[in-house]
Design an enzyme around this catalytic site. Structure first.
Site, PDB file in Angstrom:
ATOM      1  N   GLU A 130      82.356   1.046   6.101  1.00 43.72           N
ATOM      2  CA  GLU A 130      81.616   1.460   7.213  1.00 43.72           C
ATOM      3  C   GLU A 130      80.253   0.996   7.107  1.00 43.72           C
ATOM      4  O   GLU A 130      79.986   0.196   6.303  1.00 43.72           O
ATOM      5  CB  GLU A 130      81.593   3.127   6.946  1.00 43.72           C
ATOM      6  N   CYS A 169      93.566  -1.671  15.829  1.00 41.67           N
ATOM      7  CA  CYS A 169      94.220  -1.801  14.774  1.00 41.67           C
ATOM      8  C   CYS A 169      95.946  -2.134  14.984  1.00 41.67           C
ATOM      9  O   CYS A 169      96.327  -3.447  14.579  1.00 41.67           O
ATOM     10  CB  CYS A 169      94.216  -1.068  13.609  1.00 41.67           C
ATOM     11  N   GLU A 181      93.121  -1.787   8.150  1.00 42.81           N
ATOM     12  CA  GLU A 181      94.042  -2.658   8.765  1.00 42.81           C
ATOM     13  C   GLU A 181      93.228  -3.892   8.951  1.00 42.81           C
ATOM     14  O   GLU A 181      93.705  -5.123   8.975  1.00 42.81           O
ATOM     15  CB  GLU A 181      94.470  -2.225   9.940  1.00 42.81           C
ATOM     16  N   ASN A 225      88.990   0.697   4.351  1.00 43.93           N
ATOM     17  CA  ASN A 225      87.624   0.673   5.648  1.00 43.93           C
ATOM     18  C   ASN A 225      86.343   0.650   4.985  1.00 43.93           C
ATOM     19  O   ASN A 225      86.151   0.978   3.956  1.00 43.93           O
ATOM     20  CB  ASN A 225      87.894   1.899   6.378  1.00 43.93           C
ATOM     21  N   CYS A 268      87.872  -1.212  10.048  1.00 48.07           N
ATOM     22  CA  CYS A 268      89.102  -0.231   9.324  1.00 48.07           C
ATOM     23  C   CYS A 268      89.844  -1.151   8.481  1.00 48.07           C
ATOM     24  O   CYS A 268      89.647  -2.203   8.315  1.00 48.07           O
ATOM     25  CB  CYS A 268      89.987  -0.307  10.311  1.00 48.07           C
ATOM     26  N   CYS A 307      94.604   3.233  14.445  1.00 44.86           N
ATOM     27  CA  CYS A 307      93.968   3.259  15.671  1.00 44.86           C
ATOM     28  C   CYS A 307      94.480   2.149  16.645  1.00 44.86           C
ATOM     29  O   CYS A 307      95.034   1.346  16.101  1.00 44.86           O
ATOM     30  CB  CYS A 307      92.379   3.084  15.535  1.00 44.86           C
TER      31      CYS A 307
HETATM   32  N1  THU Z   1      89.843   4.059  10.132  1.00 41.30           N
HETATM   33  C1  THU Z   1      90.831   3.057   9.846  1.00 41.30           C
HETATM   34  O1  THU Z   1      90.502   2.562   8.604  1.00 41.30           O
HETATM   35  N2  THU Z   1      91.956   2.679  10.243  1.00 41.30           N
HETATM   36  C2  THU Z   1      92.363   3.593  11.252  1.00 41.30           C
HETATM   37  O2  THU Z   1      93.569   2.847  11.857  1.00 41.30           O
HETATM   38  C3  THU Z   1      91.972   4.516  11.736  1.00 41.30           C
HETATM   39  C4  THU Z   1      90.383   4.671  11.179  1.00 41.30           C
HETATM   40  C5  THU Z   1      88.872   4.426   9.655  1.00 41.30           C
HETATM   41  C6  THU Z   1      87.561   3.985  10.491  1.00 41.30           C
HETATM   42  C7  THU Z   1      86.491   4.926   9.931  1.00 41.30           C
HETATM   43  O3  THU Z   1      85.873   4.339   8.633  1.00 41.30           O
HETATM   44  C8  THU Z   1      87.306   6.114   9.417  1.00 41.30           C
HETATM   45  O4  THU Z   1      88.667   5.723   9.319  1.00 41.30           O
HETATM   46  C9  THU Z   1      87.110   7.132  10.340  1.00 41.30           C
HETATM   47  O5  THU Z   1      87.298   6.930  11.553  1.00 41.30           O
END
Ligand code: THU
Length: 138
Positions: free
Chosen positions: A52, A97, A63, A50, A61, A94
Site C-alpha cells: 500500500e 487483477c 496479484e 500487496n 495488489c 479484484c
Molecule cells: N487487494 C489485493 O492485494 N488483491 C485483491 O485482489 C483485492 C485487494 C488488496 C489491496 C489493498 O491493499 C487491500 O487488499 C484492501 O483492498
C-alpha cells in the site's frame, strides 16, 4: 478445460506457503494482507504481497505485484496461481487483477483462491473473467 494434476497435499502446501507470505504484506492502511504465489510455465515459483501507499490509489495488489516479477524472471504463462487473504471465505481477486492475470493465462492455468484457514476453491481464468478482452482480440 482446466486439468488439475496437483494432489490435495500439494495444493495445501502451496496454500500454506502463500499464507506464510501474508506477514510480508505492507498494509498499514487497510490492515488487509493478501499474498500471491505463482508457479510459471518453467516451474519457477514467484511470490508477491500487496504493497500500500500513503496516497492510497498507488496501492499494488498482491496479484499485480507477483506477475511483473515473474515476467522479469522469464515467465511466459501462469501455470498455478494461489491467492490468499484473511477473508472468512476464499479471497476474490479484484477486477483489475483478473484482467492482468488473464493476460498471462490460458485454459490450462489453475487459479486457487484460498484463505488463512486453508479453505480454497479452484478456478480457470474463464470462470473468473468470462468473455474477457485480451491479446487475441487485437
Ligand atoms: N487487494 C489485493 O492485494 N488483491 C485483491 O485482489 C483485492 C485487494 C488488496 C489491496 C489493498 O491493499 C487491500 O487488499 C484492501 O483492498
Amino acid at each position: 478445460m482446466t486439468k488439475l494434476n496437483l494432489t490435495e497435499q500439494e495444493i495445501l502446501n502451496y496454500i500454506d506457503e502463500a499464507n506464510k507470505l501474508l506477514e510480508k504484506a505492507y498494509v498499514p492502511y487497510s490492515k488487509f494482507p493478501v499474498a500471491a504465489l505463482l508457479i510459471d510455465d518453467n516451474g519457477n515459483v514467484h511470490k508477491g504481497v500487496n504493497v500500500e501507499n500513503a496516497s492510497y490509489g498507488l496501492t499494488i495488489c498482491a496479484e499485480r505485484n507477483v506477475i511483473p516479477t515473474a515476467i522479469t524472471q522469464g515467465m511466459k504463462k501462469i501455470k498455478f496461481l494461489v491467492v490468499t487473504g484473511g477473508t472468512p471465505e476464499p479471497i476474490s481477486p479484484c477486477g483489475a487483477c483478473r484482467q492482468v492475470i488473464s493476460e498471462f493465462s490460458d485454459d490450462e492455468t489453475i487459479i486457487i483462491l484460498a484463505n488463512k484457514d486453508r479453505k480454497y476453491n479452484i478456478w480457470s481464468i474463464n470462470d473468473l473473467l468470462p468473455y474477457s478482452f485480451g491479446p487475441k482480440h487485437l
